[in-house]
Design a protein around this motif. Sequence first.
Motif, PDB file in Angstrom:
ATOM      1  N   UNK A  70       0.809  -1.211  -0.074  1.00 48.24           N
ATOM      2  CA  UNK A  70       0.055  -0.121   0.140  1.00 48.24           C
ATOM      3  C   UNK A  70       0.852   1.273  -0.018  1.00 48.24           C
ATOM      4  N   UNK A  71       1.878   1.050   0.695  1.00 47.92           N
ATOM      5  CA  UNK A  71       2.760   2.297   0.645  1.00 47.92           C
ATOM      6  C   UNK A  71       3.531   2.555  -0.697  1.00 47.92           C
ATOM      7  N   UNK A  72       3.858   1.467  -1.523  1.00 48.15           N
ATOM      8  CA  UNK A  72       4.542   1.609  -2.736  1.00 48.15           C
ATOM      9  C   UNK A  72       3.393   2.135  -3.781  1.00 48.15           C
ATOM     10  N   UNK A  73       2.213   1.764  -3.461  1.00 48.06           N
ATOM     11  CA  UNK A  73       0.775   2.104  -4.458  1.00 48.06           C
ATOM     12  C   UNK A  73       0.750   3.815  -4.289  1.00 48.06           C
ATOM     13  N   UNK A  74       0.939   4.105  -2.991  1.00 45.95           N
ATOM     14  CA  UNK A  74       0.624   5.289  -2.864  1.00 45.95           C
ATOM     15  C   UNK A  74       1.812   6.254  -3.454  1.00 45.95           C
ATOM     16  N   UNK A  75       2.931   5.964  -3.034  1.00 44.92           N
ATOM     17  CA  UNK A  75       4.093   6.545  -3.365  1.00 44.92           C
ATOM     18  C   UNK A  75       4.196   6.537  -4.874  1.00 44.92           C
ATOM     19  N   UNK A  76       4.056   5.626  -5.330  1.00 44.76           N
ATOM     20  CA  UNK A  76       4.026   5.413  -7.041  1.00 44.76           C
ATOM     21  C   UNK A  76       3.275   6.740  -7.605  1.00 44.76           C
ATOM     22  N   UNK A  77       2.068   6.427  -7.059  1.00 43.03           N
ATOM     23  CA  UNK A  77       1.152   7.542  -7.864  1.00 43.03           C
ATOM     24  C   UNK A  77       1.639   9.125  -7.675  1.00 43.03           C
ATOM     25  N   UNK A 130       2.588  10.882   1.641  1.00 44.95           N
ATOM     26  CA  UNK A 130       2.358   9.524   1.629  1.00 44.95           C
ATOM     27  C   UNK A 130       2.191   8.893   2.981  1.00 44.95           C
ATOM     28  N   UNK A 131       3.581   9.504   3.755  1.00 50.14           N
ATOM     29  CA  UNK A 131       3.550   8.907   5.145  1.00 50.14           C
ATOM     30  C   UNK A 131       2.503   9.386   6.201  1.00 50.14           C
ATOM     31  N   UNK A 132       2.342  10.834   5.958  1.00 49.35           N
ATOM     32  CA  UNK A 132       0.951  11.287   6.553  1.00 49.35           C
ATOM     33  C   UNK A 132      -0.408  10.563   6.528  1.00 49.35           C
ATOM     34  N   UNK A 133      -0.600  10.425   5.124  1.00 53.75           N
ATOM     35  CA  UNK A 133      -1.876   9.648   4.848  1.00 53.75           C
ATOM     36  C   UNK A 133      -1.869   8.359   5.585  1.00 53.75           C
ATOM     37  N   UNK A 134      -0.704   7.370   5.620  1.00 53.72           N
ATOM     38  CA  UNK A 134      -0.847   6.343   6.284  1.00 53.72           C
ATOM     39  C   UNK A 134      -0.939   6.390   7.718  1.00 53.72           C
ATOM     40  N   UNK A 135      -0.383   7.231   8.344  1.00 49.98           N
ATOM     41  CA  UNK A 135      -0.095   7.559   9.892  1.00 49.98           C
ATOM     42  C   UNK A 135      -1.126   8.213  10.473  1.00 49.98           C
ATOM     43  N   UNK A 163      -1.493  -1.683  15.453  1.00 51.53           N
ATOM     44  CA  UNK A 163      -0.961  -0.428  14.713  1.00 51.53           C
ATOM     45  C   UNK A 163      -0.749  -0.619  13.114  1.00 51.53           C
ATOM     46  N   UNK A 164      -0.280  -1.838  12.687  1.00 54.48           N
ATOM     47  CA  UNK A 164      -0.188  -2.057  11.092  1.00 54.48           C
ATOM     48  C   UNK A 164      -1.497  -2.049  10.765  1.00 54.48           C
ATOM     49  N   UNK A 165      -2.518  -2.822  11.365  1.00 58.37           N
ATOM     50  CA  UNK A 165      -3.836  -2.802  10.682  1.00 58.37           C
ATOM     51  C   UNK A 165      -4.428  -1.483  10.482  1.00 58.37           C
ATOM     52  N   UNK A 166      -4.299  -0.499  11.383  1.00 61.35           N
ATOM     53  CA  UNK A 166      -4.721   0.777  11.468  1.00 61.35           C
ATOM     54  C   UNK A 166      -4.005   1.422  10.313  1.00 61.35           C
ATOM     55  N   UNK A 167      -2.636   1.312  10.154  1.00 62.19           N
ATOM     56  CA  UNK A 167      -2.146   1.946   8.958  1.00 62.19           C
ATOM     57  C   UNK A 167      -2.645   1.359   7.555  1.00 62.19           C
ATOM     58  N   UNK A 217      -5.730   2.950   6.982  1.00 58.70           N
ATOM     59  CA  UNK A 217      -5.746   4.473   6.544  1.00 58.70           C
ATOM     60  C   UNK A 217      -5.526   4.408   5.042  1.00 58.70           C
ATOM     61  N   UNK A 218      -4.556   3.898   4.559  1.00 57.14           N
ATOM     62  CA  UNK A 218      -4.148   3.848   3.352  1.00 57.14           C
ATOM     63  C   UNK A 218      -5.402   3.411   2.444  1.00 57.14           C
ATOM     64  N   UNK A 219      -6.073   2.333   2.749  1.00 58.61           N
ATOM     65  CA  UNK A 219      -6.969   1.760   1.799  1.00 58.61           C
ATOM     66  C   UNK A 219      -7.967   2.883   1.763  1.00 58.61           C
ATOM     67  N   UNK A 220      -8.303   3.594   2.812  1.00 58.55           N
ATOM     68  CA  UNK A 220      -9.366   4.648   2.662  1.00 58.55           C
ATOM     69  C   UNK A 220      -9.014   5.911   1.659  1.00 58.55           C
ATOM     70  N   UNK A 221      -7.398   6.150   1.883  1.00 59.14           N
ATOM     71  CA  UNK A 221      -7.253   7.147   1.169  1.00 59.14           C
ATOM     72  C   UNK A 221      -7.077   6.912  -0.423  1.00 59.14           C
ATOM     73  N   UNK A 222      -6.990   5.608  -0.523  1.00 56.86           N
ATOM     74  CA  UNK A 222      -6.916   5.100  -1.727  1.00 56.86           C
ATOM     75  C   UNK A 222      -8.374   5.029  -2.615  1.00 56.86           C
ATOM     76  N   UNK A 223      -9.269   4.641  -1.759  1.00 50.24           N
ATOM     77  CA  UNK A 223     -10.549   4.453  -2.267  1.00 50.24           C
ATOM     78  C   UNK A 223     -11.451   5.769  -2.496  1.00 50.24           C
ATOM     79  N   UNK A 224     -11.053   6.614  -1.614  1.00 52.73           N
ATOM     80  CA  UNK A 224     -12.075   8.164  -1.769  1.00 52.73           C
ATOM     81  C   UNK A 224     -10.876   9.186  -1.889  1.00 52.73           C
TER      82      UNK A 224
END
Lengths: 153, 153
Positions: A26-33, A120-125, B139-143, B146-153
């Motif tokens: 997921x990090x790689x997907x986001x950063x790639x975009x 990307x880090x901000x979105x993830x965390x 925490x990994x599940x939370x991260x 978050x990334x799945x949310x910012x992906x979809x929307x």
Amino acid sequence: MFLQYAAMTFDKSASAGYLANHMARLFARGLRARIEPLGLTVGQFPVMLELWEGDGLTQKELRVRLDIEQATIANTLNRMERDGLIRRTRNEGDARVQRVWLTERARTLRAPAYAAATAQNAAALASLTEAERARFLHDMERVIASMQESEGG
Amino acid sequence: MFLQYAAMTFDKSASAGYLANHMARLFARGLRARIEPLGLTVGQFPVMLELWEGDGLTQKELRVRLDIEQATIANTLNRMERDGLIRRTRNEGDARVQRVWLTERARTLRAPAYAAATAQNAAALASLTEAERARFLHDMERVIASMQESEGG
DNA sequence: TTATGTAGCATAGCTTGCTATGTTTTTGCA
DNA sequence: TGCAAAAACATAGCAAGCTATGCTACATAA
């Protein structure tokens, strides 16, 4: 009964390795975009991070700092040279060694690339507090250290 | 001054994405070494986890559960069929759909594969207490969420 | 000095991820 | 009913990771 049950099931959402793989994808997907408009790829990014801090590194120095195999860094550097991000020079004194230098174009990408990675880090965390973020990064470092130990010895 | 400094540097050991990538590569290296004797690869492993819990899944079901692209699962299934791990059947009622079934050989790999993954997870989390491990997985599940949310929307 | 080993890098070939696109079947609507 | 859209899967082609192996330059020991 319980032990047998435990031996016959494997909860992927309780597996650190499974979650780590998913999280990294997921990090790689986001950063790639985010860095695609800059003409950068996710494999080139860590190399650029090192070189922005100071270029003229040898291939071996990059390999050690990034903890990737020699063949992987060699191929990545080939693509980066093809894409006009780096130049390679032979080292005087030891003809086996090459040094890697950023092009002018590569230098201009530094600020927008930092911004992309930070976003990307901000979105993830986003759902973690500042204290939780620090703790989470620290835990990842501990896990990395454990695997590096069990690798080496 | 501080802001300018912050804008011009990027500490990779403080970057969640950088650490996540490194951690996932170390997990993959360790798991690869452990399951190679079984004739399994790290990309096949998550598919096997799903199928061991119950086969006859469609390609789309696997794609959604594993959160990977359709082309990726299609190619992985091709290699698994080639390696004698799965068979594919057409679905009656809808000729577009295929269902994926484990071979007998694949079923015998379940227990040793679980053991390999469990051992790798244990090595990775060795320096964390039981409470820290639970918190880290959470925490990994939370991260991830978050990334799945910012992906979809 | 010469032979042998080691260090640094390149290359071949694989897996696993991705995007983009094509093919076939099914669905849904005018 | 027929045609356009959507759904499910396949395929082409690329990046980035890996192992295994080869090549050249340097170092070292007899």
